[in-house]
Design an enzyme around this catalytic site. Structure first.
Site, PDB file in Angstrom:
ATOM      1  N   ASP A  51       0.843  -1.190   0.000  1.00  0.00           N
ATOM      2  CA  ASP A  51       0.000   0.000   0.000  1.00  0.00           C
ATOM      3  C   ASP A  51       0.880   1.242   0.000  1.00  0.00           C
ATOM      4  O   ASP A  51       1.597   1.496   0.977  1.00  0.00           O
ATOM      5  CB  ASP A  51      -0.905  -0.033   1.241  1.00  0.00           C
ATOM      6  CG  ASP A  51      -1.991   1.019   1.177  1.00  0.00           C
ATOM      7  OD1 ASP A  51      -1.807   2.040   0.470  1.00  0.00           O
ATOM      8  OD2 ASP A  51      -3.031   0.827   1.831  1.00  0.00           O
ATOM      9  N   GLY A  77     -11.300   5.719 -11.027  1.00  0.00           N
ATOM     10  CA  GLY A  77     -12.421   5.023 -11.659  1.00  0.00           C
ATOM     11  C   GLY A  77     -13.034   5.905 -12.716  1.00  0.00           C
ATOM     12  O   GLY A  77     -12.521   6.995 -13.000  1.00  0.00           O
ATOM     13  N   CYS A 121      -9.100  16.188 -15.698  1.00  0.00           N
ATOM     14  CA  CYS A 121     -10.109  16.608 -14.716  1.00  0.00           C
ATOM     15  C   CYS A 121      -9.664  17.838 -13.918  1.00  0.00           C
ATOM     16  O   CYS A 121     -10.422  18.346 -13.098  1.00  0.00           O
ATOM     17  CB  CYS A 121     -10.442  15.465 -13.764  1.00  0.00           C
ATOM     18  SG  CYS A 121     -11.368  14.159 -14.572  1.00  0.00           S
ATOM     19  N   TYR A 150     -11.617  14.601  -7.310  1.00  0.00           N
ATOM     20  CA  TYR A 150     -10.512  13.894  -7.989  1.00  0.00           C
ATOM     21  C   TYR A 150      -9.634  14.909  -8.718  1.00  0.00           C
ATOM     22  O   TYR A 150      -8.400  14.875  -8.631  1.00  0.00           O
ATOM     23  CB  TYR A 150     -11.126  12.882  -8.952  1.00  0.00           C
ATOM     24  CG  TYR A 150     -10.182  12.237  -9.938  1.00  0.00           C
ATOM     25  CD1 TYR A 150      -9.287  11.242  -9.560  1.00  0.00           C
ATOM     26  CD2 TYR A 150     -10.216  12.611 -11.292  1.00  0.00           C
ATOM     27  CE1 TYR A 150      -8.451  10.639 -10.501  1.00  0.00           C
ATOM     28  CE2 TYR A 150      -9.383  12.014 -12.224  1.00  0.00           C
ATOM     29  CZ  TYR A 150      -8.501  11.033 -11.820  1.00  0.00           C
ATOM     30  OH  TYR A 150      -7.673  10.441 -12.739  1.00  0.00           O
ATOM     31  N   ASN A 179      -8.770  10.685 -20.960  1.00  0.00           N
ATOM     32  CA  ASN A 179      -9.564   9.502 -21.356  1.00  0.00           C
ATOM     33  C   ASN A 179      -8.762   8.466 -22.153  1.00  0.00           C
ATOM     34  O   ASN A 179      -8.877   8.381 -23.376  1.00  0.00           O
ATOM     35  CB  ASN A 179     -10.783   9.932 -22.185  1.00  0.00           C
ATOM     36  CG  ASN A 179     -11.792  10.659 -21.338  1.00  0.00           C
ATOM     37  OD1 ASN A 179     -12.214  10.161 -20.305  1.00  0.00           O
ATOM     38  ND2 ASN A 179     -12.159  11.848 -21.752  1.00  0.00           N
ATOM     39  N   GLN A 219     -23.051  14.978 -24.542  1.00  0.00           N
ATOM     40  CA  GLN A 219     -21.767  15.370 -23.929  1.00  0.00           C
ATOM     41  C   GLN A 219     -20.623  14.772 -24.740  1.00  0.00           C
ATOM     42  O   GLN A 219     -20.760  13.667 -25.273  1.00  0.00           O
ATOM     43  CB  GLN A 219     -21.702  14.951 -22.442  1.00  0.00           C
ATOM     44  CG  GLN A 219     -21.618  13.473 -22.133  1.00  0.00           C
ATOM     45  CD  GLN A 219     -22.984  12.782 -22.041  1.00  0.00           C
ATOM     46  OE1 GLN A 219     -23.971  13.241 -22.586  1.00  0.00           O
ATOM     47  NE2 GLN A 219     -23.039  11.642 -21.354  1.00  0.00           N
ATOM     48  N   ARG A 221     -16.291  14.014 -25.550  1.00  0.00           N
ATOM     49  CA  ARG A 221     -14.953  13.741 -25.004  1.00  0.00           C
ATOM     50  C   ARG A 221     -14.019  13.405 -26.166  1.00  0.00           C
ATOM     51  O   ARG A 221     -14.468  13.113 -27.280  1.00  0.00           O
ATOM     52  CB  ARG A 221     -14.983  12.517 -24.056  1.00  0.00           C
ATOM     53  CG  ARG A 221     -15.787  12.683 -22.781  1.00  0.00           C
ATOM     54  CD  ARG A 221     -15.147  13.682 -21.818  1.00  0.00           C
ATOM     55  NE  ARG A 221     -15.879  13.752 -20.559  1.00  0.00           N
ATOM     56  CZ  ARG A 221     -16.949  14.522 -20.339  1.00  0.00           C
ATOM     57  NH1 ARG A 221     -17.439  15.290 -21.309  1.00  0.00           N
ATOM     58  NH2 ARG A 221     -17.539  14.541 -19.154  1.00  0.00           N
TER      59      ARG A 221
END
Ligand code: NAD
Length: 323
Positions: A51, A77, A121, A150, A179, A219, A221
């Protein structure tokens, strides 16, 4: 002398492709992640399961020299995971801890070259209200107003890496991915992103049936195939350019048109039904002027070719699960 690389997040989608590329480049590769790659055996020479939020694990992992450290690990995600608000605290805290630990350990071990995987983002919500003309040029990120926590964590971490460049003579590089898609990516379970989710829905739909698409489908992308992402990533790592750089495609497509493309690839007769769901901003597209100028890079593969490869791979995975 043989070069060495550490890939944090080597069990993930982009990380596992990156490990393959670094092996092909002749590197000795060490991977680290909470898990091994889900769909393939890692080609890393060494793989540490642990971790990265745990500082003692990170200090022992980064106690030797690496020529290149790629920091791709994140609590990550698609829209269903990042944009509902339900996972905000974990997404922010886990990824910030990972970045602080990896950066701190690299500084201690006197490692100079780290590439950090940021995201599209980070861009302000108000610059992405247009479906046809969203603004995602690197310098437009301020005044900051990402539309998700995020994105805020990514922006905060970008700044920590840049501060280490200034204050500690490090050579951190920052990739803003837009993406990324392709085979070996998550396609079910809630963390999948739109290209993989659409492929799975189309594979699973009965002939003459419907597939659900979140939002009104208008939308937009832009999507980049993972091999192209990896090429741009290693170029950025080895370049002298300091500052965040978009790594994405400039080809804009609406989500309904992407769904139509997948249906066409499948050869099935299916209808699209638009339903309420988390969708993020109205439009987002990579602006590639900076990366063309600084790295002499631009993507070549068509979206259709990349989606055909992704569809074939997901169809085979779903087929295997059913038999
Ligand atoms: P991924 O989820 O497949 O890979 C991330 C990996 O990090 C996973 O294998 C996960 O197990 C690992 N990880 C998470 N928490 C960890 C922890 N505490 N300790 C150790 N490992 C941990 O995601 P990806 O699509 O391969 O993305 C890689 C990076 O690129 C991420 O930082 C992501 O935010 C960024 N990015 C990806 C995209 C995209 O479209 N895929 C777009 C923008 C940014």
């Amino acid at each position: 002398m043989t070069k060495t690389a550490l890939v944090c997040g080597a069990g993930g989608f982009i990380g596992s492709h990156l490990v393959k590329r670094l092996k092909a480049d002749g590197f000795v590769v060490h991977g680290a992640d909470l898990k091994y790659p889900e769909f393939d055996t890692s080609q890393a020479d060494y793989f540490s399961i642990g971790d990265l939020r745990d500082q003692s694990f990170v200090l022992s992992l980064i106690s030797q020299q690496f020529d290149e450290v790629y920091q791709l690990a994140a609590d990550m995600g698609g829209a269903g995971y990042l944009f509902t608000g339900e996972n905000d605290a974990n997404v922010m805290a886990s990824s910030a801890l990972i970045n602080l630990n990896v950066l701190g350990a690299c500084r201690r071990a006197d490692i100079k070259r780290i590439l950090y995987s940021s995201s599209a983002c980070v861009y302000p919500e108000e610059n992405q209200r247009s479906e046809s003309d969203p603004l995602c040029v690197e310098h437009s990120v301020y005044p900051a107003n990402p539309d998700s926590e995020y994105g805020w964590e990514k922006l905060f971490s970008e700044r920590i890496y840049l501060a280490h460049n200034r204050n500690h003579e490090m050579e951190c590089r920052i990739a803003r991915y837009h993406n990324i898609f392709g085979p070996m990516g998550t396609f079910c379970g809630g963390r999948e992103k739109v290209p993989a989710a659409l492929c799975r829905k189309v594979v699973e739909a009965p002939e003459g049936g419907i597939i659900e698409v979140w939002g009104d489908g208008a939308q937009t992308r832009s999507f980049l195939f993972v091999h192209e992402c990896v090429e741009a990533t290693v170029r950025l790592m080895r370049s002298s350019f300091v500052g965040p750089v978009n790594i994405g495609s400039e080809d804009l497509i609406s989500i309904n048109d992407l769904a139509r493309m997948v249906i066409e690839i499948s050869g099935k007769d299916l209808q699209i039904k638009n339903v309420t769901g988390p969708v993020g901003v109205r439009g987002r597209r990579s602006d590639n002027n900076l990366i063309r100028e600084k790295l002499n890079w631009q993507p070549h593969l068509s979206l259709r070719t990349g989606m055909e490869a992704t569809y074939r791979w997901i169809a085979a995975q779903v087929g295997q699960a059913e038999t």
